[in-house]
Design a protein around this motif. Structure first.
Motif, PDB file in Angstrom:
ATOM      1  N   GLY A 120       0.811  -1.229   0.000  1.00 13.00           N
ATOM      2  CA  GLY A 120       0.000   0.000   0.000  1.00 13.00           C
ATOM      3  C   GLY A 120       0.836   1.267   0.000  1.00 13.00           C
ATOM      4  N   ARG A 121       2.077   1.186  -0.502  1.00 11.32           N
ATOM      5  CA  ARG A 121       2.930   2.387  -0.497  1.00 11.32           C
ATOM      6  C   ARG A 121       2.549   3.325  -1.651  1.00 11.32           C
ATOM      7  NH1 ARG A 121       8.975   0.802  -0.399  1.00 11.32           N
ATOM      8  NH2 ARG A 121       9.120   2.983   0.230  1.00 11.32           N
ATOM      9  N   THR A 122       2.829   4.609  -1.464  1.00 10.95           N
ATOM     10  CA  THR A 122       2.526   5.600  -2.508  1.00 10.95           C
ATOM     11  C   THR A 122       3.607   5.564  -3.583  1.00 10.95           C
ATOM     12  OG1 THR A 122       1.597   6.991  -0.808  1.00 10.95           O
ATOM     13  CG2 THR A 122       2.073   8.064  -2.909  1.00 10.95           C
ATOM     14  N   ILE A 123       3.163   5.410  -4.844  1.00 11.13           N
ATOM     15  CA  ILE A 123       4.101   5.424  -5.967  1.00 11.13           C
ATOM     16  C   ILE A 123       3.765   6.634  -6.840  1.00 11.13           C
ATOM     17  CG2 ILE A 123       4.962   4.163  -7.993  1.00 11.13           C
ATOM     18  CD1 ILE A 123       3.918   1.592  -6.549  1.00 11.13           C
ATOM     19  N   GLN A 124       4.723   7.523  -6.990  1.00 11.99           N
ATOM     20  CA  GLN A 124       4.475   8.720  -7.811  1.00 11.99           C
ATOM     21  C   GLN A 124       5.228   8.604  -9.132  1.00 11.99           C
ATOM     22  OE1 GLN A 124       4.097  12.549  -5.841  1.00 11.99           O
ATOM     23  NE2 GLN A 124       5.069  11.691  -4.032  1.00 11.99           N
ATOM     24  N   TYR A 125       4.590   9.066 -10.200  1.00 13.36           N
ATOM     25  CA  TYR A 125       5.242   9.031 -11.512  1.00 13.36           C
ATOM     26  C   TYR A 125       4.758  10.209 -12.346  1.00 13.36           C
ATOM     27  CZ  TYR A 125       0.797   7.045 -13.052  1.00 13.36           C
ATOM     28  OH  TYR A 125      -0.536   6.865 -13.310  1.00 13.36           O
ATOM     29  N   LEU A 126       5.484  10.481 -13.430  1.00 15.24           N
ATOM     30  CA  LEU A 126       5.153  11.589 -14.335  1.00 15.24           C
ATOM     31  C   LEU A 126       4.281  11.075 -15.472  1.00 15.24           C
ATOM     32  CD1 LEU A 126       8.740  13.113 -14.461  1.00 15.24           C
ATOM     33  CD2 LEU A 126       6.764  14.008 -13.205  1.00 15.24           C
ATOM     34  N   PRO A 127       3.526  11.957 -16.145  1.00 21.06           N
ATOM     35  CA  PRO A 127       2.671  11.478 -17.252  1.00 21.06           C
ATOM     36  C   PRO A 127       3.515  10.994 -18.429  1.00 21.06           C
ATOM     37  CG  PRO A 127       2.599  13.894 -17.069  1.00 21.06           C
ATOM     38  CD  PRO A 127       3.384  13.402 -15.901  1.00 21.06           C
ATOM     39  N   PRO A 128       3.477   9.692 -18.768  1.00 21.59           N
ATOM     40  CA  PRO A 128       4.282   9.221 -19.898  1.00 21.59           C
ATOM     41  C   PRO A 128       3.727   9.754 -21.218  1.00 21.59           C
ATOM     42  CG  PRO A 128       2.968   7.429 -19.000  1.00 21.59           C
ATOM     43  CD  PRO A 128       2.704   8.623 -18.138  1.00 21.59           C
ATOM     44  N   TYR A 129       4.625  10.062 -22.160  1.00 20.43           N
ATOM     45  CA  TYR A 129       4.204  10.630 -23.449  1.00 20.43           C
ATOM     46  C   TYR A 129       4.465   9.670 -24.594  1.00 20.43           C
ATOM     47  CZ  TYR A 129       9.171  11.502 -23.138  1.00 20.43           C
ATOM     48  OH  TYR A 129      10.518  11.308 -22.944  1.00 20.43           O
ATOM     49  N   LEU A 156       4.622  15.577  -7.747  1.00 24.66           N
ATOM     50  CA  LEU A 156       5.931  15.256  -8.340  1.00 24.66           C
ATOM     51  C   LEU A 156       6.242  16.221  -9.498  1.00 24.66           C
ATOM     52  CD1 LEU A 156       8.386  13.344  -8.534  1.00 24.66           C
ATOM     53  CD2 LEU A 156       7.011  11.885 -10.051  1.00 24.66           C
ATOM     54  N   ILE A 157       5.230  16.484 -10.321  1.00 24.81           N
ATOM     55  CA  ILE A 157       5.427  17.414 -11.449  1.00 24.81           C
ATOM     56  C   ILE A 157       5.907  18.765 -10.929  1.00 24.81           C
ATOM     57  CG2 ILE A 157       4.171  18.779 -13.197  1.00 24.81           C
ATOM     58  CD1 ILE A 157       2.395  16.292 -13.672  1.00 24.81           C
ATOM     59  N   ARG A 158       5.205  19.285  -9.934  1.00 25.86           N
ATOM     60  CA  ARG A 158       5.573  20.614  -9.408  1.00 25.86           C
ATOM     61  C   ARG A 158       6.966  20.587  -8.782  1.00 25.86           C
ATOM     62  NH1 ARG A 158       0.959  23.602  -9.850  1.00 25.86           N
ATOM     63  NH2 ARG A 158      -1.011  22.712  -9.142  1.00 25.86           N
ATOM     64  N   ALA A 159       7.283  19.509  -8.075  1.00 21.17           N
ATOM     65  CA  ALA A 159       8.600  19.430  -7.411  1.00 21.17           C
ATOM     66  C   ALA A 159       9.713  19.406  -8.463  1.00 21.17           C
ATOM     67  CB  ALA A 159       8.653  18.172  -6.535  1.00 21.17           C
ATOM     68  N   ILE A 160       9.529  18.615  -9.512  1.00 22.25           N
ATOM     69  CA  ILE A 160      10.588  18.505 -10.526  1.00 22.25           C
ATOM     70  C   ILE A 160      10.726  19.817 -11.294  1.00 22.25           C
ATOM     71  CG2 ILE A 160      11.266  17.335 -12.673  1.00 22.25           C
ATOM     72  CD1 ILE A 160      10.284  14.726 -11.489  1.00 22.25           C
ATOM     73  N   ILE A 161       9.609  20.443 -11.626  1.00 19.00           N
ATOM     74  CA  ILE A 161       9.702  21.717 -12.353  1.00 19.00           C
ATOM     75  C   ILE A 161      10.440  22.753 -11.500  1.00 19.00           C
ATOM     76  CG2 ILE A 161       8.357  23.666 -13.268  1.00 19.00           C
ATOM     77  CD1 ILE A 161       6.332  21.553 -14.318  1.00 19.00           C
ATOM     78  N   ASP A 354       6.555  17.954 -21.417  1.00 23.44           N
ATOM     79  CA  ASP A 354       5.968  16.610 -21.259  1.00 23.44           C
ATOM     80  C   ASP A 354       5.148  16.537 -19.972  1.00 23.44           C
ATOM     81  OD1 ASP A 354       8.633  16.817 -20.013  1.00 23.44           O
ATOM     82  OD2 ASP A 354       8.241  14.786 -19.297  1.00 23.44           O
ATOM     83  N   MET A 355       5.498  17.408 -18.994  1.00 25.48           N
ATOM     84  CA  MET A 355       4.785  17.359 -17.709  1.00 25.48           C
ATOM     85  C   MET A 355       3.548  18.249 -17.711  1.00 25.48           C
ATOM     86  SD  MET A 355       7.855  17.108 -14.937  1.00 25.48           S
ATOM     87  CE  MET A 355       9.117  18.135 -15.655  1.00 25.48           C
ATOM     88  N   GLY A 356       3.362  19.016 -18.790  1.00 25.36           N
ATOM     89  CA  GLY A 356       2.178  19.883 -18.869  1.00 25.36           C
ATOM     90  C   GLY A 356       2.592  21.340 -18.970  1.00 25.36           C
ATOM     91  N   GLU A 357       2.203  21.972 -20.082  1.00 23.55           N
ATOM     92  CA  GLU A 357       2.617  23.356 -20.350  1.00 23.55           C
ATOM     93  C   GLU A 357       2.157  24.309 -19.236  1.00 23.55           C
ATOM     94  OE1 GLU A 357       1.741  24.355 -24.527  1.00 23.55           O
ATOM     95  OE2 GLU A 357       1.566  26.416 -23.793  1.00 23.55           O
ATOM     96  N   ASP A 358       0.962  24.065 -18.698  1.00 23.01           N
ATOM     97  CA  ASP A 358       0.466  24.982 -17.668  1.00 23.01           C
ATOM     98  C   ASP A 358       1.282  24.891 -16.387  1.00 23.01           C
ATOM     99  OD1 ASP A 358      -1.489  26.379 -18.963  1.00 23.01           O
ATOM    100  OD2 ASP A 358      -3.071  24.932 -18.510  1.00 23.01           O
ATOM    101  N   TYR A 359       1.753  23.692 -16.054  1.00 28.48           N
ATOM    102  CA  TYR A 359       2.576  23.557 -14.838  1.00 28.48           C
ATOM    103  C   TYR A 359       3.918  24.247 -15.013  1.00 28.48           C
ATOM    104  CZ  TYR A 359      -0.736  19.968 -13.342  1.00 28.48           C
ATOM    105  OH  TYR A 359      -1.867  19.296 -12.970  1.00 28.48           O
TER     106      TYR A 359
END
Ligand code: GLY
Ligand code: MN
Length: 464
Positions: A120-129, A156-161, A354-359
């Motif tokens: 039940g661990r949290t797995i975070q990933y980016l939107p694959p393109y 994750l998206i916000r942290a990486i950006i 790839d992570m979203g232009e708006d982000y």
């Protein structure tokens, strides 16, 4: 690759921002062109490159934040691979180069993720393109591939950006190398240009310059006398007297950082008065952007400032009329300048989209202006030191758009349609530089600015 401390530090920064869970970062696979063993040039995923730096197909990385481990999953080459590809570095060596704490065979990835799901661990990933990564991740995570992007992690998206948007000195050094390659690409295009030569003769040579320096092009070259078509990848036209040639092209380094420069010039090397007038307005807009971009300003406000320079210049020529601030607020300038002023640039030419232009380009403070033209601005938020962005204003005479707006009587209080119709067939002009936001302002990247003034252009074009 950069020194391993850089990758270790980037992963550490990401860990601090997320605090718990698992981050799954798959690399890219080979992509077949027309049959499996005839592949496109391999391009690694940029986020994978940023955090692990390993430029190899078929590997994946995990940051296990709870357990403080960074694991690379991938297979060593066997004797058959070595026969076809020559000896390769071992995964253990790649682990050392990237500072990963463990290296495991690729098959270990499914086991690791399966066990995390079971607990039940949290797995975070980016939107694959890429479709193949959607399939792989769908299988690993038990999600239909067509829904996989919906469950990607905004945190994750916000942290990486927030990490990737600030370029460090290693990245800036690499981008500057790409700028110098772009300088050679663009000055070569200028020297080669003359009536009677095909666009493809120029685009082929400048693409070869990017390859000559060990990387590739950062996006498909635009080299066209139909400059009013914003992203024209057709290179079949013959250059003729009176034509303007637009060249929008950049190089990618062997570490995959980008440059993105645009110049427009008369193929005879001599501007007509009409061309000079429009060119100077675009150059004034470009120079205004470089003079005013600094930390704390929003790029949305700089975009609108460039739009006012363009509208003001067009008013002086009699193509626009009325109050310029009102015209730009209403969006009338967008018939001539129907795109955004620029975008972030780094490992991707449109960095991190790839992570979203708006982000990437907007945040809780600055949202996209929903108006034709300005809505295409990819970067609107406040500038910070370390941002690398493009500055690419333009003026275009798009016959279909002019005719549609004229028929709709759109903005007739701001646009002088009979005067504009004198410019049908003019084409378009765009002038693009890449700039680094510094502590106090900004600077154009690259050892030398690619020739841009009317004098510089007239001196170099056709001058082999
Ligand atoms: N230079 C291509 C683009 O910015 O879209
Ligand atoms: Mn660009």
């Amino acid at each position: 690759m950069f020194p391993k401390e850089l990758y270790i530090n980037r992963r550490e920064q990401l860990r601090k921002k997320l605090q718990s869970g698992i981050v799954l970062l798959p690399g890219n696979l080979e992509s077949p062109m027309n049959y499996p063993s005839n592949g496109y040039h391999f391009r690694q995923d940029s986020n994978f490159l940023y955090f692990f730096g390993v430029d190899l197909p078929g590997i994946a990385g995990i940051l296990d934040i709870d357990e403080g481990k960074d694991i690379l999953f991938g297979n060593d080459t066997d004797i058959e691979d070595i026969i076809w590809m020559g000896p390769q570095k071992s995964m253990k060596e790649f682990g050392t180069d990237s500072g990963a704490s463990r290296v495991e065979p690729y098959s270990g990835l499914a086991t690791y993720i399966g066990s995390a799901i079971a607990k039940g661990r949290t797995i975070q990933y980016l939107p694959p393109y890429r479709p193949e990564n959607k399939m792989i991740m769908g299988k690993l995570l038990g999600i239909y591939p067509d829904r996989i992007r919906d469950y990607s992690s905004v945190q994750l998206i916000r942290a990486i950006i927030s990490l990737r948007e600030i370029k460090d000195r290693y990245e800036i050094e690499d981008i500057e190398k790409c700028e110098d390659v772009a300088y050679e690409m663009h000055t070569t295009a200028m020297k080669m240009a003359r009536p009677g030569i095909l666009e493809s003769e120029i685009s082929g040579v400048i693409e070869g310059i990017a390859l000559k320096y060990g990387g590739m092009i950062s996006f498909p070259v635009i080299c066209s006398i139909r400059g009013e078509i914003l992203h024209n990848h057709n290179h079949g036209n013959l250059l003729k007297e009176g034509d303007l040639l637009i060249t929008d092209a950049g190089a990618e380094s062997s570490l995959h950082y980008a440059s993105d420069i645009t110049r427009t010039f008369p193929v005879t090397g001599k501007f007509t008065q009409k061309q000079k007038d429009i060119y100077q307005i675009v150059l004034d807009a470009n120079n205004t952007v470089t003079a005013s971009s600094k930390p704390g300003m929003t790029y949305q406000s700089v975009h609108l400032q460039a739009a006012r320079v363009i509208a003001g210049g067009l008013k002086d020529l009699g193509l626009m009329k009325g109050d310029i601030d009102e015209a730009v607020a209403a969006g009338a300038h967008a018939m001539f300048f129907p795109h955004g002023l620029g975008h972030m640039m780094g490992l991707d030419v449109h960095d991190m989209e790839d992570m979203g232009e708006d982000y990437v380009g907007y945040d809780s403070e600055i949202s996209r202006i929903d108006q034709f033209g300005t809505a295409y601005l990819r970067l609107g938020k406040r500038l910070k030191p370390g941002f690398v962005i493009t500055n690419e204003p333009g003026i275009y005479f798009i016959p279909e758009l002019i005719s549609q707006w004229k028929n709709d009587n759109k903005f007739s209080q701001f646009i002088n349609y009979p005067a504009v119709e004198q410019y049908l067939g003019f084409g378009g002009i765009r002038l693009e530089d890449d700039i680094l936001i510094t502590e106090s302002g900004c600077r154009i990247l690259g050892k030398k600015r690619v020739p841009v003034t009317i004098n510089e252009i007239e001196n170099i074009v056709g001058n082999i």
